[in-house]
Design an enzyme around this catalytic site. Structure first.
Site, PDB file in Angstrom:
ATOM      1  N   ASP A   1       0.838  -1.196   0.000  1.00  0.00           N
ATOM      2  CA  ASP A   1       0.000   0.000   0.000  1.00  0.00           C
ATOM      3  C   ASP A   1       0.878   1.253   0.000  1.00  0.00           C
ATOM      4  O   ASP A   1       1.846   1.339   0.761  1.00  0.00           O
ATOM      5  CB  ASP A   1      -0.871  -0.034   1.263  1.00  0.00           C
ATOM      6  CG  ASP A   1      -1.904   1.061   1.291  1.00  0.00           C
ATOM      7  OD1 ASP A   1      -2.730   1.119   0.379  1.00  0.00           O
ATOM      8  OD2 ASP A   1      -1.868   1.887   2.237  1.00  0.00           O
TER       9      ASP A   1
ATOM     10  N   GLU B   1       1.819  -0.342  -5.022  1.00  0.00           N
ATOM     11  CA  GLU B   1       0.911   0.757  -5.335  1.00  0.00           C
ATOM     12  C   GLU B   1       1.843   1.950  -5.468  1.00  0.00           C
ATOM     13  O   GLU B   1       2.302   2.505  -4.472  1.00  0.00           O
ATOM     14  CB  GLU B   1      -0.109   0.978  -4.229  1.00  0.00           C
ATOM     15  CG  GLU B   1      -1.141   2.025  -4.600  1.00  0.00           C
ATOM     16  CD  GLU B   1      -2.119   2.321  -3.466  1.00  0.00           C
ATOM     17  OE1 GLU B   1      -3.288   2.554  -3.734  1.00  0.00           O
ATOM     18  OE2 GLU B   1      -1.699   2.325  -2.287  1.00  0.00           O
TER      19      GLU B   1
END
Lengths: 107, 720
Positions: free
Chosen positions: B364, B401
């Site tokens: 993330d 990401e």
């Protein structure tokens, strides 16, 4: 009911009867029983749980120990588990590693 | 000759007799001895437990032991000075009942925020390496807010019977990823799960995943988090709002107990491993969404749980004034390129790969992992390099990401070291705009279909660097993408200000649910178009949970805080939108049956054997004449050729026509090579069951020279 673990080995089949509540405080007793079964070279392990009322994670750990101690060639039959004991076996997924039966029938 | 002494049949007993596992001290009534510095955390050793913890700025450290669930400590054992080596305190405590112990640490040191120190001896701190955490054992059970030690380290056994399981190591190009939230996947009453919302329940749904055809399950955060973190209430509805998604880690080594049916028994580790083992048995990999960009401790107003009290200045990026840099948008930023923090990230991932057989990780806001301790992007980030070359992680998928909340956007430029793949945000945006019939998108779509060579080809990265997705947990679901022009986040209680405002969506003429059959038919068609684009593009497709059956969040594009039907997958949709499920399943099967859709090198690389046609050729309504103009909304392509796979050479031929124009069009067809004939695999202009066909059952196209394609529709023809 206080925990009890008894065993007899007949024709290579170790029949272990568990009664009461199998928690961390008594898991060692169960573990010793498993070790005795292994020492007698049992070729099948039949765990009678009709009167087992509670199975804590410590008890489940001993089942895992049994699976590894006896080796993959020794099937384990869990007989008569019900209620929270059966739920614990199912939730943890251990029911897929053993034969869950109402009464002992060779799988 | 002297015979060697046989090894003991009981190695543990043998070790017990070793002198390095004998107690040397008695402290607070417990037998102890100086411990081993490594590994950090609590490790079972013969006769005891080795506790080891790092802090470079604390002046003293105390081990705090609890009986499980007890409010007051069982004992507090200060680490003697002689038990510290460097910045590491370690101690073996003997005779502990490992099933019933919880533990934490007290750290003493300066409270001097301007200097970066926030030590507080009154706090009991969670071990950053805790392998299991108690205190949030049952999902949604309201915590005792006065609990002095709310997140408790627990000991785990590593005796799980994996049988012969190991990570599957499916090649990247073979993956079809399914992104899901553990609880959302089975919590809905319609799931019929015996233990809804749990790891155990995922096992029950494996047949569904197999029927769909995916081979990789990517789980949203499963590291222990606190669903009650900053819990608040929607002022309009009174509904409790949670940290539901879990992008806020409390403990990096511990599976979320509240996601386990056995969490109340402390058996989440076994349950999680069983889930992984069963998924593997069914050919499905497990990727974890991991959140190393920040922690649950938030900014200076947040709780002291672990890192803040152990060594704030080491673990967090701090401003010169001692405040928290906030590149995560969540209050703090983990100082990932500090060597100490790099190691904890590495240790964590190694642990999950080795101990849990995890197949890969999605990071993330991974751009943060490339920032230096002061926030500047590093040209050669040591953490990313270390992860890429780590031996234990050698076969793991590493997916970034590739952006962060501090404005660093690295899609196409993320430091990859030949390993890292990226969530391709450009794919999402361009496909959405093309499907919405925006002008000027044909050139971009051509790149996305080829695995984005414009983004990844310049430095030799293949199409598998691109994780293609149109929707993910963040943003609209696929259904909502074609049902809403704007976000509808009112239920979040932030006045609809939160969440992305630019969604590149289109409501097809009506905002939200409608009974209009024409609108609904158009939405279904657009969903099918999206799935087709996703599954025929080179790269790695990722499907959001429920998109295959038309899951809606009612237009909420930021449903992070809802433990409700907004997030839960309604299994009734399998029947309600059975047409979509069937379509998705057949598209995945199409991809599986056609290797030319799963190349691991960009098709323009020219590694193929010469054939009658180019590997890829571009077409329009007239074959061999693609219209690349600004006003064009049509593109077709043919994949053809003799290709070399890893262990074979194969021929394949596929033609795909995409019509984003609002009128039907007739496409002239190129001839397939040899004596092949075109067969229809997909035609979203048709209604079920003519919209797609199972492999081997594709009907031959009556007219082999032209093809009528409906407005806003796409078709896939196969030559055989």
């Amino acid at each position: 009911m206080a925990f009890q673990s008894t065993m007899e080995v007949v024709n290579g089949v170790a029949n272990i009867t568990l009664k009461g509540e199998l928690d961390a405080s008594v898991a060692g007793i169960f573990k010793e029983t498993i070790e005795q079964a292994a020492a007698q070279n049992a070729q099948r392990l039949v765990l009678n749980m009709h009167e087992l009322e509670f199975l804590a994670s410590a008890g489940l750990r001993v089942l895992i120990f049994a699976k590894q101690k006896m080796g993959s060639g020794v099937p384990i039959y869990v007989i008569g588990s019900q209620g929270p004991v059966l739920s614990t076996l199912e939730m943890s997924g251990f029911h897929q590693s053993v034969y869950i039966q109402d009464s002992y029938q060779e799988g | 000759m002297t015979q060697p002494t046989p090894l003991s049949a009981e190695p543990a007993g043998g070790l017990d007799r070793r002198i390095d596992f004998y107690p040397t001290h008695t402290l607070a009534g417990f037998r102890v001895r100086p411990g081993k510095s490594f590994p950090f955390g609590a490790t079972l050793v013969p006769g005891g437990v080795n506790f080891s913890v790092f802090s470079s700025h604390a002046v003293s450290c105390t081990l705090v032991l609890f009986e499980k669930g007890e409010r007051e400590p069982l004992v507090e054992i200060p680490f003697p000075d002689s038990f510290r080596i460097g910045h590491v305190w370690s101690m073996i405590v003997f005779d502990l009942d490992c099933e019933r112990i919880e533990y934490g640490f007290r750290m003493d040191g300066p409270f001097d925020p301007a200097a970066g120190h926030r030590f507080d001896r009154s706090k009991i701190l969670l071990d950053p390496y805790a392998k299991a955490i108690g205190g949030r054992d049952v999902w949604g059970a309201a915590p005792d807010w006065d609990e002095p030690f709310p997140h408790r380290g627990r000991l785990v056994f590593e005796d799980f019977d994996w049988e012969d399981d190991r990570p599957l190591e499916i090649p990247m190009e073979e993956l079809v990823i399914y992104e899901a939230h553990v609880r959302s996947f089975t919590r809905h009453p319609s799931s019929g799960s015996k233990y809804p919302g749990t790891y155990a329940a995922i096992r029950e749904k494996i047949p569904y995943l197999k029927e769909l055809g995916i081979n990789c399950l990517e789980l949203m955060p499963v590291f222990e988090f606190d669903e009650f973190e900053n819990s608040r209430t929607n002022g309009e509805t009174g509904q409790t709002l949670y940290n539901y998604w879990g992008y806020s880690t409390v403990g990096f080594f511990a599976p979320k107990a509240g996601f386990a049916a056995t969490g109340r028994f402390g058996m989440q580790v076994d349950e999680f491993k069983t889930m992984v083992k069963e998924l593997h048995k069914n050919g499905i990999e497990v990727i974890l969404d991991v959140v190393f960009n920040h922690t649950a401790e938030g900014n200076e107003h947040g709780p002291t749980i672990s890192f803040r009290g152990i060594d704030n200045r080491t673990y967090y990026m701090l401003t010169p004034q001692g405040y928290y840099f906030n590149f995560s948008g969540c209050g703090n930023t983990l100082n990932c390129n500090n060597p100490i923090v790099r190691n904890i990230v590495l240790d964590c991932l190694r642990y999950w790969a080795a101990e849990y057989h995890i197949d890969g990780f999605r990071f993330d806001l991974a751009a943060i992992l490339g920032r230096d301790p002061w926030g500047a992007p590093l040209p050669n980030p040591p953490l990313l390099e270390t992860l890429a070359f780590d031996p234990v992680l050698g076969k793991c998928k590493l997916i970034a990401e590739a952006w962060d909340a501090g404005g660093l956007y690295q899609v196409g430029s993320f430091p990859a070291y030949g390993r890292w793949a990226e969530w391709n945000g450009k794919f999402r945006d361009d496909v959405r705009r093309f499907l919405r019939s925006d002008a000027g998108m044909v050139g971009a779509i051509a790149q996305r279909l080829q695995g984005s060579p414009d983004l990844y080809g310049w430095n030799g990265r293949g199409p598998t660097a691109s994780i293609n997705f149109i929707t993910c947990h963040d943003g609209f679901t696929l259904y909502d993408l074609f049902a809403y022009d704007g976000k509808h986040n009112e239920a979040n209680g932030e006045g609809n200000r939160d969440g992305e405002s630019e969604n590149r969506s289109w409501n097809c003429g009506w905002e939200g649910e409608t009974a209009d059959p024409g609108v609904n038919a158009l939405r279904r068609r657009l969903i099918k178009n999206a799935l087709t684009l996703l599954l025929v593009s080179h790269g790695v497709p990722m499907i959001l949970m429920g998109d295959e059956i038309g899951r809606s969040q009612g237009g909420n594009n930021n449903a992070y805080c809802h433990d409700s039907e907004l997030n839960w997958l309604d299994w009734g949709l399998v029947e309600k939108h059975g047409e979509l499920f069937r379509f998705a399943r057949q598209l995945i099967a199409l991809r599986r049956n056609h290797p030319v859709l799963r190349l691991n090198r960009h098709i323009c690389d020219g590694y193929h054997e010469p054939g009658p046609h180019a590997d890829i050729s571009w077409h329009g309504v007239t074959p061999w004449q693609a219209d690349w103009s600004e006003g064009s909304r049509v593109i077709a392509f043919m994949l053809c050729g003799q290709h070399s796979g890893a262990d074979q050479q194969w021929e394949d031929c596929i033609y795909v026509a995409l019509n984003a124009y609002w009128e039907p069009l007739t496409f002239g067809l190129p001839l397939p090579p040899g004596d092949r004939r075109w067969h229809v695999a997909v035609n979203t202009g048709m209604t079920a069951p003519e919209d797609s066909f199972a492999p081997g059952e594709e009907p031959v196209l009556a007219d082999q020279h032209s093809f009528q394609l409906a407005s806003r529709a796409c078709a896939v023809l196969i030559g055989r």
